[in-house]
Design an enzyme around this catalytic site. Structure first.
Site, short mmCIF file in Angstrom:
data_model
loop_
_atom_site.label_atom_id
_atom_site.label_comp_id
_atom_site.label_asym_id
_atom_site.label_seq_id
_atom_site.Cartn_x
_atom_site.Cartn_y
_atom_site.Cartn_z
N TRP A 261 0.81 -1.22 0.00
CA TRP A 261 0.00 0.00 0.00
C TRP A 261 0.84 1.26 0.00
O TRP A 261 0.34 2.35 -0.25
CB TRP A 261 -0.90 0.01 1.25
CG TRP A 261 -0.13 -0.32 2.49
CD1 TRP A 261 -0.02 -1.57 3.05
CD2 TRP A 261 0.70 0.54 3.28
NE1 TRP A 261 0.82 -1.53 4.15
CE2 TRP A 261 1.27 -0.23 4.31
CE3 TRP A 261 1.00 1.90 3.23
CZ2 TRP A 261 2.13 0.29 5.26
CZ3 TRP A 261 1.86 2.43 4.19
CH2 TRP A 261 2.42 1.63 5.18
N ASN A 262 2.14 1.15 0.35
CA ASN A 262 2.88 2.39 0.65
C ASN A 262 3.18 3.23 -0.59
O ASN A 262 3.25 4.45 -0.51
CB ASN A 262 4.14 2.09 1.45
CG ASN A 262 5.12 1.21 0.71
OD1 ASN A 262 4.74 0.46 -0.19
ND2 ASN A 262 6.37 1.27 1.09
N LYS B 291 -2.92 -8.02 -7.76
CA LYS B 291 -3.63 -8.08 -6.48
C LYS B 291 -3.10 -6.90 -5.67
O LYS B 291 -2.04 -6.98 -5.03
CB LYS B 291 -3.30 -9.41 -5.81
CG LYS B 291 -4.17 -9.85 -4.64
CD LYS B 291 -4.63 -8.82 -3.69
CE LYS B 291 -4.24 -9.16 -2.27
NZ LYS B 291 -4.39 -7.98 -1.38
N SER C 155 6.13 -7.19 2.69
CA SER C 155 7.02 -7.45 3.82
C SER C 155 7.79 -8.76 3.62
O SER C 155 7.36 -9.65 2.88
CB SER C 155 6.20 -7.52 5.10
OG SER C 155 5.32 -8.62 5.03
N GLU D 284 10.33 -8.44 -3.77
CA GLU D 284 10.78 -7.11 -3.36
C GLU D 284 10.26 -6.92 -1.95
O GLU D 284 9.08 -6.61 -1.75
CB GLU D 284 10.21 -6.02 -4.29
CG GLU D 284 10.63 -6.14 -5.74
CD GLU D 284 12.06 -5.68 -5.98
OE1 GLU D 284 12.69 -5.14 -5.03
OE2 GLU D 284 12.55 -5.87 -7.09
N CYS E 231 9.97 1.59 1.62
CA CYS E 231 10.82 0.40 1.77
C CYS E 231 12.29 0.79 1.75
O CYS E 231 13.09 0.24 2.48
CB CYS E 231 10.53 -0.62 0.68
SG CYS E 231 10.63 0.05 -0.98
N GLU F 217 12.35 -3.16 10.82
CA GLU F 217 11.76 -2.12 9.97
C GLU F 217 10.70 -1.38 10.79
O GLU F 217 9.76 -1.98 11.29
CB GLU F 217 11.11 -2.78 8.75
CG GLU F 217 10.72 -1.80 7.67
CD GLU F 217 10.13 -2.49 6.44
OE1 GLU F 217 9.25 -3.35 6.59
OE2 GLU F 217 10.55 -2.15 5.32
P1 NAD Z 1 2.38 -7.13 3.29
O1 NAD Z 1 3.45 -8.17 3.14
O2 NAD Z 1 1.57 -7.14 4.52
O3 NAD Z 1 1.35 -7.22 2.07
C1 NAD Z 1 1.75 -7.11 0.73
C2 NAD Z 1 0.73 -7.79 -0.15
O4 NAD Z 1 0.74 -9.19 0.07
C3 NAD Z 1 -0.71 -7.33 0.09
O5 NAD Z 1 -1.35 -7.19 -1.15
C4 NAD Z 1 -1.30 -8.48 0.88
O6 NAD Z 1 -2.69 -8.62 0.74
C5 NAD Z 1 -0.58 -9.66 0.25
N1 NAD Z 1 -0.54 -10.88 1.07
C6 NAD Z 1 -0.69 -10.99 2.41
N2 NAD Z 1 -0.58 -12.29 2.77
C7 NAD Z 1 -0.35 -12.99 1.65
C8 NAD Z 1 -0.11 -14.37 1.39
N3 NAD Z 1 -0.10 -15.29 2.36
N4 NAD Z 1 0.13 -14.74 0.10
C9 NAD Z 1 0.15 -13.83 -0.89
N5 NAD Z 1 -0.08 -12.51 -0.70
C10 NAD Z 1 -0.32 -12.09 0.56
O7 NAD Z 1 3.13 -5.74 3.07
P2 NAD Z 1 2.50 -4.27 3.18
O8 NAD Z 1 2.26 -3.94 4.60
O9 NAD Z 1 1.41 -4.13 2.20
O10 NAD Z 1 3.71 -3.40 2.63
C11 NAD Z 1 4.74 -2.91 3.44
C12 NAD Z 1 5.97 -3.75 3.25
O11 NAD Z 1 6.34 -3.75 1.88
C13 NAD Z 1 7.17 -3.19 3.99
O12 NAD Z 1 7.88 -4.24 4.57
C14 NAD Z 1 7.99 -2.55 2.87
O13 NAD Z 1 9.36 -2.46 3.14
C15 NAD Z 1 7.71 -3.48 1.75
N6 NAD Z 1 7.97 -2.83 0.46
C16 NAD Z 1 9.02 -3.27 -0.28
C17 NAD Z 1 9.30 -2.65 -1.48
C18 NAD Z 1 10.46 -3.09 -2.33
O14 NAD Z 1 10.51 -2.70 -3.48
N7 NAD Z 1 11.38 -3.88 -1.82
C19 NAD Z 1 8.49 -1.60 -1.93
C20 NAD Z 1 7.42 -1.20 -1.15
C21 NAD Z 1 7.16 -1.83 0.05
#
Ligand code: NAD
Length: 498
Positions: free
Chosen positions: A148-149, A172, A224, A245, A279, A372
């Site tokens: 979402w960020n 998704k 994450s 990522e 991130c 984090e």
């Molecule tokens: P999250 O891992 O909670 O969710 C990310 C996505 O995964 C959402 O769409 C969620 O619905 C989905 N999801 C949740 N459980 C799942 C499962 N079991 N199987 C498949 N999909 C599933 O992360 P968040 O809170 O949305 O985002 C923040 C995190 O993202 C932070 O850790 C941040 O550092 C990271 N991030 C990384 C990058 C990068 O490029 N490396 C960029 C942006 C954010």
């Protein structure tokens, strides 16, 4: 049944995902929640659409992707307002996010043929009677799971490159920003109305898990590190390749010959933009002893000027309400273990906002340094020299980006950071550089989006050899004679036996 709405927390009501502003609780929109069967059907539809899209060739796709780029650029205020309304991000930050995404769509569209298109490859003396051809073909359907960020930049970082490579994409989006995700696929459909080449499925984590098991030919996940592990495990069941990522805990190093004003300016922006929910945000700084006090003073002065609140403020709300507890825990842990707050501190968390917080002399084993935080907080610790700074920066299992300020040694220090990217004398710059690959090491994931590597990430290398002459030294045939084998032995000794 009507659920209780906590501002910003998504709820499901009558089969619909209801998305609300974390600042005001105002509804941003509601979208149907997909079942596992719906996800499977979306992938099946995308497979047919992907064949049509691939058959358009590089030029046909380029033309359509550039039309989408044009639409995104013309409607930048509209999408920036939507990002603000749904996730709480200040509009100016949302504009910067969309600009970066537009740049990636443009580059991917313009460079896909050059990077992925068919080309002759030189053959060598062994097998000189064959010519060699290489091209990069699309996987078919790529499932993109987003956070979402950065609800525009992150999905586009995968989707634009996957589409340019000739794949269909099923997105998704995060349950915290589904309306923005739907806007992206709807506007794409405006410029590519013929087939469902880029579509979305909505819901909570289980819908992402269903996408991993849907038969998609590759999954590109951004989120994450904890979820990345689940995604990889789910994809392992069908040997579906994954791009991960994941999270980060990026460090900035300030060396003794750094321009401290520039370093402080970049640090404050790199740490606090998007309320620190980045991130590749700067979460830790290591400043060498001689410049430590002056640098901290400049950071505090700049960060102390920032406004916090809705709408025009520099720092908006925390998008995911549950993150407020994490931020509070990190601040408390740092303070209880000897760290000092030189800005903000114990009472900085005032839901849904967090005031900028700068913590110094924080123990290296505290949560604020190791985990984090994803909030507008920052630790600044003093180090003896740049070598110690590199050691501390590299001590975590995360390794996404990083930043170095300095003159003489800065590039050498940047190269020693255990990370996928680094900015010298700036912060986060690599994310907007469409010609450079983006991705992490260790717990920050693997695989690359953006740049040439990003295009190749969404395609399979296809190697073809073609006979162009009779073999002088036939070896790969049962027609060979003992004399042919003897000549082969002699040739290889002449060529490589030195
Ligand atoms: P999250 O891992 O909670 O969710 C990310 C996505 O995964 C959402 O769409 C969620 O619905 C989905 N999801 C949740 N459980 C799942 C499962 N079991 N199987 C498949 N999909 C599933 O992360 P968040 O809170 O949305 O985002 C923040 C995190 O993202 C932070 O850790 C941040 O550092 C990271 N991030 C990384 C990058 C990068 O490029 N490396 C960029 C942006 C954010």
């Amino acid at each position: 049944m009507t659920a209780v709405h906590v501002p910003g927390t998504p709820v499901i009501e009558d089969g619909r995902l209801v998305s609300t502003s974390p600042a005001t609780g105002a509804e941003a929109g509601r979208l149907p929640v997909a079942t596992a069967e719906d996800v499977g059907r979306a992938v099946d539809r995308a497979r047919g659409a992907g064949e049509w899209w691939a058959a358009l060739g590089f030029d046909g796709r380029r033309e359509r992707l550039l039309r989408w780029r044009g639409l995104l650029a013309r409607r930048i205020e509209e999408i920036a307002e939507l990002v603000h309304a749904e996730g709480g991000k200040p509009v100016a930050d949302a504009v910067v996010e969309v600009v970066t995404a537009v740049e990636h769509v443009d580059w991917a569209a313009r460079n896909a043929r050059r990077v992925l298109g068919p080309r002759r490859v030189r053959s060598r003396l062994v097998l000189a009677e064959f010519s060699a051809h290489l091209e990069y073909q699309p996987y078919g359907v790529v499932g993109v799971i987003g956070p979402w960020n950065y609800p525009v930049f992150t999905p586009i970082g995968s989707a634009a490159y996957a589409l340019a490579a000739g794949n269909a994409v099923v997105l998704k989006p995060s349950e915290y920003t589904p309306v923005v995700g739907q806007w992206l696929v709807d506007t794409f459909a405006e410029v590519v109305p013929e087939q469902p080449v880029f579509t979305a499925v909505h819901g909570l984590g289980d819908v992402g898990a269903a996408l991993c098991r849907s038969g998609a030919d590759k999954v590109a996940f951004t989120g994450s590190s904890a979820t990345a592990r689940k995604v990889m495990a789910a994809c392992a069941e069908s040997l579906t390749p994954v791009l991960l990522e994941a999270g980060g805990k990026d460090a900035m190093i300030v060396d003794s010959d750094a321009d401290l004003d520039a370093a402080a300016e970049a640090c404050v922006w790199g740490a606090l933009t998007n309320a620190g929910q980045t991130c590749i945000g700067i979460e830790r700084v290591y400043a060498v002893e001689p410049v430590f006090d002056a640098f901290v003073g400049k950071v505090v002065e700049r960060a102390g000027r920032l406004t916090v609140g809705p709408d025009d403020a520099d720092i908006g709300p925390i998008t995911m309400p549950s993150q407020l507890d994490v931020i509070r825990r990190h601040i408390d842990d740092a303070l209880s273990r000897g760290g000092r707050a030189v800005l903000g501190g114990a009472d900085a968390v005032q839901p849904p906002y967090v005031r900028p917080t700068v913590l110094v002399d924080v123990p290296e084993d505290s949560a604020a340094v190791r985990e984090e935080t994803f909030g507008p907080t920052l630790t600044i610790n003093r180090v003896r020299d740049a070598d110690e700074a590199v050691d501390r920066a590299n001590a975590l299992s995360y390794g996404l980006g990083g930043s170095v300020f300095g003159r003489r040694r800065a590039v050498a220090i940047a190269r020693r950071l255990r990370s996928g990217m680094a900015s010298v004398n700036s912060a986060l710059t690599f994310a907007g550089m469409s010609t450079l690959p983006f991705g992490g090491v260790g717990d920050s994931g693997f695989g690359r989006i953006h740049g040439e590597d990003g295009l190749r990430e969404f395609s399979r290398a296809k190697a073809v050899t073609r006979r162009r002459a009779r073999s002088l030294l036939p070896s790969t045939t049962f027609e060979r004679t003992p004399a042919d084998v003897a000549r082969l032995v002699k040739a290889i000794k002449v060529m490589y036996g030195r």
